[in-house]
Scaffold this motif. Sequence first.
Motif, PDB file in Angstrom:
ATOM      1  N   ARG A 195       0.849  -1.276  -0.145  1.00  8.06           N
ATOM      2  CA  ARG A 195      -0.040   0.033   0.020  1.00  8.06           C
ATOM      3  C   ARG A 195       0.921   1.228   0.026  1.00  8.06           C
ATOM      4  N   PHE A 196       2.248   1.164   0.373  1.00  9.96           N
ATOM      5  CA  PHE A 196       3.160   2.208   0.451  1.00  9.96           C
ATOM      6  C   PHE A 196       4.030   2.237  -0.787  1.00  9.96           C
ATOM      7  N   ASP A 197       3.395   2.669  -1.802  1.00 12.72           N
ATOM      8  CA  ASP A 197       4.333   2.675  -3.065  1.00 12.72           C
ATOM      9  C   ASP A 197       3.985   3.867  -3.904  1.00 12.72           C
ATOM     10  N   GLY A 198       4.723   3.929  -5.094  1.00 11.04           N
ATOM     11  CA  GLY A 198       4.664   5.088  -5.902  1.00 11.04           C
ATOM     12  C   GLY A 198       4.305   6.197  -5.350  1.00 11.04           C
ATOM     13  N   ASP A 199       3.391   7.247  -6.062  1.00 12.43           N
ATOM     14  CA  ASP A 199       3.088   8.621  -5.503  1.00 12.43           C
ATOM     15  C   ASP A 199       2.505   8.652  -3.922  1.00 12.43           C
ATOM     16  N   ARG A 200       1.984   7.591  -3.723  1.00 11.84           N
ATOM     17  CA  ARG A 200       1.301   7.613  -2.191  1.00 11.84           C
ATOM     18  C   ARG A 200       2.523   7.573  -1.267  1.00 11.84           C
ATOM     19  N   PHE A 201       3.515   6.702  -1.659  1.00 16.48           N
ATOM     20  CA  PHE A 201       4.630   6.660  -0.582  1.00 16.48           C
ATOM     21  C   PHE A 201       5.592   7.836  -0.819  1.00 16.48           C
ATOM     22  N   ARG A 202       5.829   8.230  -1.894  1.00 13.19           N
ATOM     23  CA  ARG A 202       6.869   9.256  -2.088  1.00 13.19           C
ATOM     24  C   ARG A 202       6.275  10.814  -1.763  1.00 13.19           C
ATOM     25  N   ASP A 203       4.914  11.015  -2.238  1.00 12.88           N
ATOM     26  CA  ASP A 203       4.499  12.278  -2.419  1.00 12.88           C
ATOM     27  C   ASP A 203       3.137  12.478  -1.492  1.00 12.88           C
ATOM     28  N   GLU A 204       2.176  11.893  -1.762  1.00 14.63           N
ATOM     29  CA  GLU A 204       0.971  12.110  -0.699  1.00 14.63           C
ATOM     30  C   GLU A 204       1.055  11.856   0.674  1.00 14.63           C
ATOM     31  N   LEU A 205       1.759  10.775   1.051  1.00 17.22           N
ATOM     32  CA  LEU A 205       1.964  10.573   2.672  1.00 17.22           C
ATOM     33  C   LEU A 205       2.979  11.431   3.203  1.00 17.22           C
ATOM     34  N   PRO A 206       4.099  11.839   2.582  1.00 18.83           N
ATOM     35  CA  PRO A 206       4.979  12.820   2.944  1.00 18.83           C
ATOM     36  C   PRO A 206       4.361  14.122   3.284  1.00 18.83           C
ATOM     37  N   GLN A 207       3.552  14.546   2.170  1.00 19.72           N
ATOM     38  CA  GLN A 207       2.712  15.869   2.392  1.00 19.72           C
ATOM     39  C   GLN A 207       2.019  15.645   3.579  1.00 19.72           C
ATOM     40  N   ARG A 208       1.225  14.798   3.636  1.00 20.22           N
ATOM     41  CA  ARG A 208       0.121  14.680   5.029  1.00 20.22           C
ATOM     42  C   ARG A 208       1.212  14.861   6.498  1.00 20.22           C
ATOM     43  N   VAL A 209       2.255  14.038   6.311  1.00 19.92           N
ATOM     44  CA  VAL A 209       3.036  14.113   7.521  1.00 19.92           C
ATOM     45  C   VAL A 209       3.566  15.558   7.718  1.00 19.92           C
ATOM     46  N   LEU A 210       4.330  16.092   6.878  1.00 15.17           N
ATOM     47  CA  LEU A 210       4.653  17.358   7.001  1.00 15.17           C
ATOM     48  C   LEU A 210       3.577  18.311   7.454  1.00 15.17           C
ATOM     49  N   GLU A 211       2.506  18.175   6.895  1.00 15.59           N
ATOM     50  CA  GLU A 211       1.461  19.349   7.438  1.00 15.59           C
ATOM     51  C   GLU A 211       1.100  18.949   8.923  1.00 15.59           C
ATOM     52  N   THR A 212       0.823  17.907   9.041  1.00 13.85           N
ATOM     53  CA  THR A 212       0.840  17.665  10.829  1.00 13.85           C
ATOM     54  C   THR A 212       1.668  17.964  11.612  1.00 13.85           C
ATOM     55  N   ALA A 213       3.171  17.748  10.984  1.00 16.42           N
ATOM     56  CA  ALA A 213       4.314  18.307  11.807  1.00 16.42           C
ATOM     57  C   ALA A 213       4.234  19.581  12.003  1.00 16.42           C
ATOM     58  N   ASN A 214       3.869  20.403  11.011  1.00 13.51           N
ATOM     59  CA  ASN A 214       3.640  21.692  11.159  1.00 13.51           C
ATOM     60  C   ASN A 214       2.887  22.050  12.177  1.00 13.51           C
ATOM     61  N   VAL A 215       1.670  21.781  12.129  1.00 13.91           N
ATOM     62  CA  VAL A 215       0.489  22.135  12.955  1.00 13.91           C
ATOM     63  C   VAL A 215       1.182  21.873  14.421  1.00 13.91           C
ATOM     64  N   LEU A 216       1.697  20.626  14.523  1.00 14.37           N
ATOM     65  CA  LEU A 216       2.273  20.267  15.845  1.00 14.37           C
ATOM     66  C   LEU A 216       3.272  21.521  16.649  1.00 14.37           C
ATOM     67  N   GLU A 217       4.017  21.912  15.515  1.00 13.33           N
ATOM     68  CA  GLU A 217       5.215  22.766  15.828  1.00 13.33           C
ATOM     69  C   GLU A 217       4.359  24.213  16.283  1.00 13.33           C
ATOM     70  N   LEU A 218       3.354  24.525  15.527  1.00 14.48           N
ATOM     71  CA  LEU A 218       2.450  25.804  15.877  1.00 14.48           C
ATOM     72  C   LEU A 218       2.161  25.766  17.205  1.00 14.48           C
ATOM     73  N   ASN A 219       1.544  24.586  17.489  1.00 11.03           N
ATOM     74  CA  ASN A 219       0.781  24.341  18.657  1.00 11.03           C
ATOM     75  C   ASN A 219       1.508  24.480  19.991  1.00 11.03           C
ATOM     76  N   VAL A 220       2.639  23.694  19.816  1.00  9.23           N
ATOM     77  CA  VAL A 220       3.671  23.574  20.805  1.00  9.23           C
ATOM     78  C   VAL A 220       4.258  25.095  21.253  1.00  9.23           C
ATOM     79  N   THR A 221       4.507  25.810  20.267  1.00 12.47           N
ATOM     80  CA  THR A 221       5.042  27.302  20.301  1.00 12.47           C
ATOM     81  C   THR A 221       3.886  28.048  20.843  1.00 12.47           C
ATOM     82  N   TYR A 222       2.633  28.009  20.559  1.00 13.38           N
ATOM     83  CA  TYR A 222       1.809  28.816  21.024  1.00 13.38           C
ATOM     84  C   TYR A 222       0.760  28.408  21.928  1.00 13.38           C
ATOM     85  N   SER A 223       0.901  27.374  22.358  1.00 12.64           N
ATOM     86  CA  SER A 223       0.002  26.676  23.230  1.00 12.64           C
ATOM     87  C   SER A 223       0.403  27.121  24.815  1.00 12.64           C
TER      88      SER A 223
END
Length: 254
Positions: A226-254
Amino acid sequence: MGETHKNKVKSVERTFRIVGGLQELDGAGVTELSSHLDLPKSTVHNYLSTLEREAYVVKEDDQYRVGLRFLEHGAFARNQSELFEVARPELDRLAEETGELVNLLVEEHGKGIYLYRTRGENAVRVKEHVGNRVSLHSTALGKAILAHYSDRRLDEIIERHGMPATTDRTVTDREELDEALETVREQGVAFDDEERLSGLRCVAAPVLSNDDRVLGAISVSGPSHRFDGDRFRDELPQRVLETANVLELNVTYS
């Protein structure tokens, strides 16, 4: 006085050896545990009896197992993490959106500790659980963390723990690891292509503080088919990066 202190340290080390042995064996009797640890039966029995009185182990018939009192200490330690509370709802959301296994890992004493795991509807079941300690070099989560450490800190960790292989794909060469970490710094994400567990792939990103300290890393894991092609190299990395960015903002401003 020095000898007394030395003996006390040895007794603490032996206590944790016995607890660790019980965990490795998933519960055991005195004879089995003494054989497993190469310790006298009388010694093992005395330690287990003390641990039972203090409610750290449970005895059922002639078998001992690790008690839930350790959960009290583990939960307290986890709740001290500045990342855990802000991460939990966002990771639950990521698991629901991807349908996969989502993880939060932090580093302590040169090892990775799973602080939180949550599953989407299609998530694989793996034996590792919250509290498990893993080698950082063999996971996407670990590489996401190591990429933000100094060369000196990286040297210390490798000198202490080595670079053991868990599959035939695990990176065990320091030069190869350095190249992988450089790629993580360039791309912002780390990949694990069956390096920790055969058949399992993982995409991870670090979570940084506003002064660029690495607080931990988050990931999405799933089966290689299930982790192959565009899903593994593009779609999931983008989702993970977006979530990490939200966490960074929440840690900074909470």
